[in-house]
Design an enzyme around this catalytic site. Sequence first.
Site, PDB file in Angstrom:
ATOM      1  N   ARG A 241      40.319 -28.949   6.770  1.00 46.78           N
ATOM      2  CA  ARG A 241      41.552 -28.389   7.316  1.00 46.78           C
ATOM      3  C   ARG A 241      41.559 -28.520   8.840  1.00 46.78           C
ATOM      4  NH1 ARG A 241      43.165 -22.097   6.328  1.00 46.78           N
ATOM      5  NH2 ARG A 241      41.322 -21.818   7.620  1.00 46.78           N
TER       6      ARG A 241
ATOM      7  N   ASP B 139      54.075 -12.850   3.740  1.00 47.85           N
ATOM      8  CA  ASP B 139      52.870 -12.866   4.543  1.00 47.85           C
ATOM      9  C   ASP B 139      52.996 -14.026   5.536  1.00 47.85           C
ATOM     10  OD1 ASP B 139      50.326 -13.253   5.612  1.00 47.85           O
ATOM     11  OD2 ASP B 139      49.356 -12.394   3.838  1.00 47.85           O
TER      12      ASP B 139
ATOM     13  N   TYR C  31      44.778 -12.863  14.883  1.00 50.73           N
ATOM     14  CA  TYR C  31      43.610 -13.582  15.422  1.00 50.73           C
ATOM     15  C   TYR C  31      43.716 -15.078  15.173  1.00 50.73           C
ATOM     16  CZ  TYR C  31      42.433 -12.559  10.566  1.00 50.73           C
ATOM     17  OH  TYR C  31      42.501 -12.416   9.205  1.00 50.73           O
ATOM     18  N   LYS C  32      44.743 -15.510  14.425  1.00 52.01           N
ATOM     19  CA  LYS C  32      44.920 -16.940  14.166  1.00 52.01           C
ATOM     20  C   LYS C  32      45.733 -17.542  15.314  1.00 52.01           C
ATOM     21  CE  LYS C  32      44.142 -16.271   9.249  1.00 52.01           C
ATOM     22  NZ  LYS C  32      44.697 -15.880   7.949  1.00 52.01           N
TER      23      LYS C  32
ATOM     24  N   PHE D 217      46.649 -16.639  -0.506  1.00 52.16           N
ATOM     25  CA  PHE D 217      45.301 -16.349  -0.034  1.00 52.16           C
ATOM     26  C   PHE D 217      44.682 -15.289  -0.952  1.00 52.16           C
ATOM     27  CE2 PHE D 217      42.197 -14.373   2.849  1.00 52.16           C
ATOM     28  CZ  PHE D 217      41.559 -15.489   3.328  1.00 52.16           C
TER      29      PHE D 217
HETATM   30  C1  PLP Z   1      43.840 -14.948   7.117  1.00 53.94           C
HETATM   31  C2  PLP Z   1      44.544 -14.318   5.965  1.00 53.94           C
HETATM   32  C3  PLP Z   1      44.188 -13.039   5.499  1.00 53.94           C
HETATM   33  C4  PLP Z   1      43.026 -12.289   6.084  1.00 53.94           C
HETATM   34  O1  PLP Z   1      43.145 -10.920   5.894  1.00 53.94           O
HETATM   35  P1  PLP Z   1      42.275  -9.922   6.801  1.00 53.94           P
HETATM   36  O2  PLP Z   1      42.443  -8.601   6.156  1.00 53.94           O
HETATM   37  O3  PLP Z   1      42.829 -10.010   8.195  1.00 53.94           O
HETATM   38  O4  PLP Z   1      40.866 -10.403   6.784  1.00 53.94           O
HETATM   39  C5  PLP Z   1      44.943 -12.489   4.479  1.00 53.94           C
HETATM   40  N1  PLP Z   1      45.982 -13.162   3.929  1.00 53.94           N
HETATM   41  C6  PLP Z   1      46.333 -14.398   4.345  1.00 53.94           C
HETATM   42  C7  PLP Z   1      47.493 -15.095   3.711  1.00 53.94           C
HETATM   43  C8  PLP Z   1      45.608 -15.024   5.362  1.00 53.94           C
HETATM   44  O5  PLP Z   1      45.928 -16.254   5.754  1.00 53.94           O
END
Ligand code: PLP
Length: 396
Positions: free
Chosen positions: A355, A183, A208-209, A112
């Site tokens: 997705r 992660d 939040y996911k 990400f």
């Molecule tokens: C959703 C997601 C994020 C989002 O980071 P935030 O700081 O919570 O906005 C970061 N890394 C990955 C791999 C994600 O899937």
Amino acid sequence: MSSVLKKDRFKLPDGVIYLDGNSLGPMPKTVPARLASVMNEEWAEMLIRGWNKAGWMAQPTEVGTSVGRLIGAAAGSVVMGDTLSVKVYQALAAGVKMRPDRRVILSDTGNFPSDLYMAEGLVGLLGQGYELRTVAPEDVAAAISDDVAVVLLTEVDYRTGRLHDMKKLTALAHGAGAVMVWDLAHSAGAIPVDLAASNCEFAVGCTYKYLNGGPGAPAFIYVRPDLADDVEPALSGWLGHDSPFDFALNYLPGKGIERMRVGTPPVLQMAALEEAMKVWDDIDMGALRSASLELQEQFIAEIEHAVPQLTLASPREAKMRGSQVSFRFEHGYAAMQALIDRGVIGDFRAPDIMRFGFTPLYLDTADVSAAVAVIKDVMTNALWDEDKYKVRSRVT
Ligand SMILES: *Cc1c(COP(=O)(O)O)cnc(C)c1O
């Protein structure tokens, strides 16, 4: 269909089939009452006394332990706070400190972007020849060399759902003398994770996911228990201090996982998450995984049968996927807007990924078939081909 179905625990709008719980989980029904109680009985009545009386100060580690149960982390090895991007930074910074003679952070191009951006920022700050090295996801194993300080990987690819082999890659990292950071953004609450068995040093993730903590819910960080009293916190905020209320002039890291706290916790968000975590009390992650794969296999089979315009972007082999299925379509953005307009909510990831997340707590096989029927209608009749579906919103 499955023992993990708890649809009645969630408030879902009528007429919506929600295939985006991998991005923002729906609201558990008991959250509003809990928040009202925290606001009216704790904040309003207790005022500053709430920190002790209502236990606000202890929440980040207590909620951390309930999240830890879903990811194979021992009680007291996970703490909540900040956002995932911040937690990535903390884990990376602590990891590079553990390998002072090495200069490379290794990650992959499927990660990400925020994880890569945080690594870039850290590397820029460190200077002195530090480098972020990225390779294709399938080349990670071969790229773990003995100049790597930290390997940073996201277990489930946010675009395709492709799963990295956590145990194998952690062992390779350790074999090369590197620190491993996982992660779990698309793993926690989605698939079984056994952090203790993987032996990784750090893990981070958001809530939040799949954990349904609500927009802006706090992130988590795990530190392997044998290291927790030694890691050096780069974000040395007062609530990670050993004795914050001594107001000492110098930083002294707190005990164990407490040192990964930074500042004042978001009490309302934490309460929402704590309440949302109750849904997980009796969930068996193995049963959840089976149910998720069953829904995914059904979705892929029905889409490939009925909607030849879409090309599978996720691994075909079930055990290589997390809990989402992605398809490629040239006009994927417009097609997703047309679906959302008809109550089938997924999302779009550039350049052409549609997705769909599968969350067996509130989705069953009938929902999957109903979603496929809408997708078939939109695609067969090119219902997406309207100007209003082509205007990009700020969030896709
Ligand atoms: C959703 C997601 C994020 C989002 O980071 P935030 O700081 O919570 O906005 C970061 N890394 C990955 C791999 C994600 O899937």
